[in-house]
Write a protein that holds these residues in place. Structure first.
Motif, PDB file in Angstrom:
ATOM      1  N   PHE A   1       1.680   7.779  -6.444  1.00  0.00           N
ATOM      2  CA  PHE A   1       0.753   8.840  -6.823  1.00  0.00           C
ATOM      3  C   PHE A   1       1.089  10.164  -6.137  1.00  0.00           C
ATOM      4  CE2 PHE A   1      -1.748   5.064  -7.882  1.00  0.00           C
ATOM      5  CZ  PHE A   1      -2.191   5.404  -9.153  1.00  0.00           C
ATOM      6  N   VAL A   2       1.646  10.093  -4.927  1.00  0.00           N
ATOM      7  CA  VAL A   2       2.047  11.328  -4.245  1.00  0.00           C
ATOM      8  C   VAL A   2       3.223  11.982  -4.977  1.00  0.00           C
ATOM      9  CG1 VAL A   2       3.089  12.249  -2.137  1.00  0.00           C
ATOM     10  CG2 VAL A   2       1.170  10.665  -1.991  1.00  0.00           C
ATOM     11  N   VAL A   3       4.189  11.170  -5.411  1.00  0.00           N
ATOM     12  CA  VAL A   3       5.322  11.699  -6.173  1.00  0.00           C
ATOM     13  C   VAL A   3       4.835  12.345  -7.465  1.00  0.00           C
ATOM     14  CG1 VAL A   3       7.407  11.075  -7.455  1.00  0.00           C
ATOM     15  CG2 VAL A   3       7.020  10.126  -5.173  1.00  0.00           C
ATOM     16  N   VAL A   4       3.915  11.659  -8.155  1.00  0.00           N
ATOM     17  CA  VAL A   4       3.366  12.208  -9.400  1.00  0.00           C
ATOM     18  C   VAL A   4       2.603  13.503  -9.111  1.00  0.00           C
ATOM     19  CG1 VAL A   4       1.715  11.818 -11.264  1.00  0.00           C
ATOM     20  CG2 VAL A   4       3.254   9.980 -10.557  1.00  0.00           C
ATOM     21  N   ALA A   5       1.834  13.526  -8.022  1.00  0.00           N
ATOM     22  CA  ALA A   5       1.059  14.722  -7.669  1.00  0.00           C
ATOM     23  C   ALA A   5       1.977  15.892  -7.340  1.00  0.00           C
ATOM     24  CB  ALA A   5       0.142  14.420  -6.483  1.00  0.00           C
ATOM     25  N   LEU A   6       3.048  15.628  -6.585  1.00  0.00           N
ATOM     26  CA  LEU A   6       3.986  16.699  -6.232  1.00  0.00           C
ATOM     27  C   LEU A   6       4.720  17.208  -7.472  1.00  0.00           C
ATOM     28  CD1 LEU A   6       5.185  18.426  -4.010  1.00  0.00           C
ATOM     29  CD2 LEU A   6       6.898  16.636  -3.604  1.00  0.00           C
ATOM     30  N   LEU A   7       5.105  16.288  -8.353  1.00  0.00           N
ATOM     31  CA  LEU A   7       5.742  16.695  -9.603  1.00  0.00           C
ATOM     32  C   LEU A   7       4.789  17.570 -10.428  1.00  0.00           C
ATOM     33  CD1 LEU A   7       8.022  16.536 -11.688  1.00  0.00           C
ATOM     34  CD2 LEU A   7       7.010  14.387 -12.509  1.00  0.00           C
ATOM     35  N   GLY A   8       3.536  17.144 -10.524  1.00  0.00           N
ATOM     36  CA  GLY A   8       2.553  17.931 -11.260  1.00  0.00           C
ATOM     37  C   GLY A   8       2.337  19.298 -10.647  1.00  0.00           C
ATOM     38  N   PHE A   9       2.341  19.361  -9.305  1.00  0.00           N
ATOM     39  CA  PHE A   9       2.149  20.643  -8.630  1.00  0.00           C
ATOM     40  C   PHE A   9       3.315  21.580  -8.895  1.00  0.00           C
ATOM     41  CE2 PHE A   9       2.499  23.486  -4.991  1.00  0.00           C
ATOM     42  CZ  PHE A   9       1.221  24.003  -4.927  1.00  0.00           C
ATOM     43  N   VAL A  10       4.550  21.049  -8.866  1.00  0.00           N
ATOM     44  CA  VAL A  10       5.734  21.882  -9.128  1.00  0.00           C
ATOM     45  C   VAL A  10       5.698  22.422 -10.553  1.00  0.00           C
ATOM     46  CG1 VAL A  10       8.238  21.841  -9.378  1.00  0.00           C
ATOM     47  CG2 VAL A  10       7.175  20.764  -7.390  1.00  0.00           C
ATOM     48  N   VAL A  11       5.398  21.537 -11.512  1.00  0.00           N
ATOM     49  CA  VAL A  11       5.322  21.965 -12.914  1.00  0.00           C
ATOM     50  C   VAL A  11       4.216  23.008 -13.089  1.00  0.00           C
ATOM     51  CG1 VAL A  11       4.814  21.215 -15.272  1.00  0.00           C
ATOM     52  CG2 VAL A  11       6.275  19.815 -13.795  1.00  0.00           C
ATOM     53  N   PHE A  12       3.060  22.761 -12.477  1.00  0.00           N
ATOM     54  CA  PHE A  12       1.935  23.696 -12.573  1.00  0.00           C
ATOM     55  C   PHE A  12       2.300  25.053 -11.976  1.00  0.00           C
ATOM     56  CE2 PHE A  12      -1.760  25.564 -10.387  1.00  0.00           C
ATOM     57  CZ  PHE A  12      -2.584  25.809 -11.474  1.00  0.00           C
ATOM     58  N   ALA A  13       2.967  25.040 -10.815  1.00  0.00           N
ATOM     59  CA  ALA A  13       3.326  26.295 -10.152  1.00  0.00           C
ATOM     60  C   ALA A  13       4.266  27.123 -11.013  1.00  0.00           C
ATOM     61  CB  ALA A  13       3.972  26.000  -8.796  1.00  0.00           C
ATOM     62  N   TYR A  14       5.244  26.463 -11.640  1.00  0.00           N
ATOM     63  CA  TYR A  14       6.176  27.194 -12.500  1.00  0.00           C
ATOM     64  C   TYR A  14       5.494  27.651 -13.782  1.00  0.00           C
ATOM     65  CZ  TYR A  14      10.539  26.807  -9.939  1.00  0.00           C
ATOM     66  OH  TYR A  14      11.533  26.965  -9.004  1.00  0.00           O
ATOM     67  N   ALA A  15       4.570  26.850 -14.301  1.00  0.00           N
ATOM     68  CA  ALA A  15       3.905  27.203 -15.557  1.00  0.00           C
ATOM     69  C   ALA A  15       3.020  28.432 -15.386  1.00  0.00           C
ATOM     70  CB  ALA A  15       3.082  26.025 -16.074  1.00  0.00           C
TER      71      ALA A  15
ATOM     72  N   ILE B   1       0.840  -1.204   0.000  1.00  0.00           N
ATOM     73  CA  ILE B   1       0.000   0.000   0.000  1.00  0.00           C
ATOM     74  C   ILE B   1       0.876   1.255   0.000  1.00  0.00           C
ATOM     75  CG2 ILE B   1      -1.700   1.322   1.327  1.00  0.00           C
ATOM     76  CD1 ILE B   1      -2.775  -1.329   2.375  1.00  0.00           C
ATOM     77  N   TYR B   2       1.945   1.203   0.786  1.00  0.00           N
ATOM     78  CA  TYR B   2       2.863   2.347   0.875  1.00  0.00           C
ATOM     79  C   TYR B   2       3.436   2.707  -0.492  1.00  0.00           C
ATOM     80  CZ  TYR B   2       7.621   4.211   1.395  1.00  0.00           C
ATOM     81  OH  TYR B   2       8.778   4.918   1.242  1.00  0.00           O
ATOM     82  N   LEU B   3       3.916   1.703  -1.230  1.00  0.00           N
ATOM     83  CA  LEU B   3       4.517   1.957  -2.551  1.00  0.00           C
ATOM     84  C   LEU B   3       3.467   2.436  -3.546  1.00  0.00           C
ATOM     85  CD1 LEU B   3       6.940  -1.092  -2.820  1.00  0.00           C
ATOM     86  CD2 LEU B   3       7.534   1.294  -2.384  1.00  0.00           C
ATOM     87  N   PHE B   4       2.277   1.861  -3.457  1.00  0.00           N
ATOM     88  CA  PHE B   4       1.206   2.249  -4.390  1.00  0.00           C
ATOM     89  C   PHE B   4       0.820   3.720  -4.191  1.00  0.00           C
ATOM     90  CE2 PHE B   4      -3.341   2.674  -5.379  1.00  0.00           C
ATOM     91  CZ  PHE B   4      -3.342   2.263  -6.706  1.00  0.00           C
ATOM     92  N   VAL B   5       0.612   4.111  -2.930  1.00  0.00           N
ATOM     93  CA  VAL B   5       0.191   5.483  -2.648  1.00  0.00           C
ATOM     94  C   VAL B   5       1.341   6.462  -2.876  1.00  0.00           C
ATOM     95  CG1 VAL B   5      -0.726   7.024  -0.877  1.00  0.00           C
ATOM     96  CG2 VAL B   5      -1.517   4.662  -0.998  1.00  0.00           C
ATOM     97  N   MET B   6       2.567   6.053  -2.511  1.00  0.00           N
ATOM     98  CA  MET B   6       3.723   6.931  -2.687  1.00  0.00           C
ATOM     99  C   MET B   6       3.932   7.293  -4.146  1.00  0.00           C
ATOM    100  SD  MET B   6       6.294   8.620  -1.426  1.00  0.00           S
ATOM    101  CE  MET B   6       6.847   8.068   0.184  1.00  0.00           C
TER     102      MET B   6
END
Length: 292
Positions: free
Chosen positions: A82-96, A75-80
């Motif tokens: 999506f969290v990594v992907v979400a944080l990456l998306g947030f960083v890209v979105f913030a800079y964009a 469960i930890y690896l599965f959720v982690m």
């Protein structure tokens, strides 16, 4: 080897738990700025949610590694992921959304001035929306950013307190919101009386719509000006760039933790399946004919 990897992931997840605190702190800081000056209240919530998620997931990984719970690590690896992907998306979105726009230097002024035409994209459209801007405008008035600009000095002749002279005001380092919302643009040519009161010279012809929108009424000022919207955007851009630096560092660490987590998960599965490691595993696959 298994015990070493599990110990390592437990230690790393404890560190990740500590590192998630700056992410949550960054979201809370943006929330405080939204309530006081920026007045854009929806931007901080993704960061707060990601910070809390990383805290919970770090505890899951720590418990899964220490107690060798395969299902919890799964469960930890599965959720982690999506969290990594979400944080990456947030960083890209913030800079964009904060990529465009900057203040303009004005001669004989220490502060910058801001124009809405210098900005573009989703965030500009969001801020410029009439319904949403009405909420931001109300928030700016309630925060009393402009009245707080007032500075006084004592007149050498009368001894009375008088507003700061124009020469000193021009050397102030105003915030983007103070520059864009609390005074008219310098190009208007208005005469300074105090920080939030300016008079137009008789016969002055202005082509800038912001000059027309300016009002000495303290509840109006330049809150309807494009320069005020640009000041809000500049303030958001400045604050988001600060938080994004922390997010990038945490993102790199999370990727490393995820890789280590995958290794620990494989090791846990091997011991659950009673699979040996290294030379012992090879000797089991190819048993020697000579037994001593």
């Amino acid at each position: 080897m298994m015990r070493g990897s599990n110990t390592l992931i437990g230690a790393v997840n404890f560190v990740t738990f500590l590192i998630s605190i700056p992410i949550l702190g960054g979201g809370i800081w943006l929330s405080a700025k939204a309530n006081s000056t920026d007045c854009l209240r929806f931007l901080q919530w993704p960061l707060i949610i990601i910070g809390i998620a990383i805290m919970v997931i770090s505890l899951m990984g720590f418990a899964g590694a220490c107690y060798r719970l395969t299902w919890l690590l799964r469960i930890y690896l599965f959720v982690m992921f999506f969290v990594v992907v979400a944080l990456l998306g947030f960083v890209v979105f913030a800079y964009a959304v904060t990529d465009h726009g900057h203040g303009q230097v004005v001669m004989d002024r220490a502060f910058l001035e801001y124009q809405l035409s210098d900005y573009s994209g989703w965030l500009k459209d969001r801020v410029s929306d009439p319904g949403y801007w009405a909420k931001i405008r109300t928030c700016l008035r309630d925060s009393r950013v402009c009245p707080k600009m007032a500075r006084y000095g004592r007149d050498s002749t009368t001894g009375l307190l008088v507003p700061e002279p124009a020469v000193l005001f021009s050397q102030r380092h105003l915030s983007p919101i103070e520059s864009g919302c609390c005074k008219p643009p310098t190009s208007c040519g208005y005469t300074y009386v105090n920080e939030t009161y300016w008079t137009a010279q008789p016969g002055t012809v202005v082509n800038d719509n912001d000059c027309i929108m300016w009002s000495n009424e303290q509840h109006s000022l330049c809150y309807q000006c494009g320069s005020c919207k640009a000041g809000v955007l500049a303030s958001i851009r400045h604050n988001w760039r600060k938080v994004s630096v922390i997010n990038i560092v945490v993102l790199v660490i999370l990727v490393i933790v995820y890789v280590i987590g995958c290794a620990a998960f494989r090791n846990t599965k091997r011991i659950d399946n009673d699979e040996p490691f290294g030379e012992n595993r090879m000797s089991k696959a190819r048993p020697s004919r000579f037994q001593f």
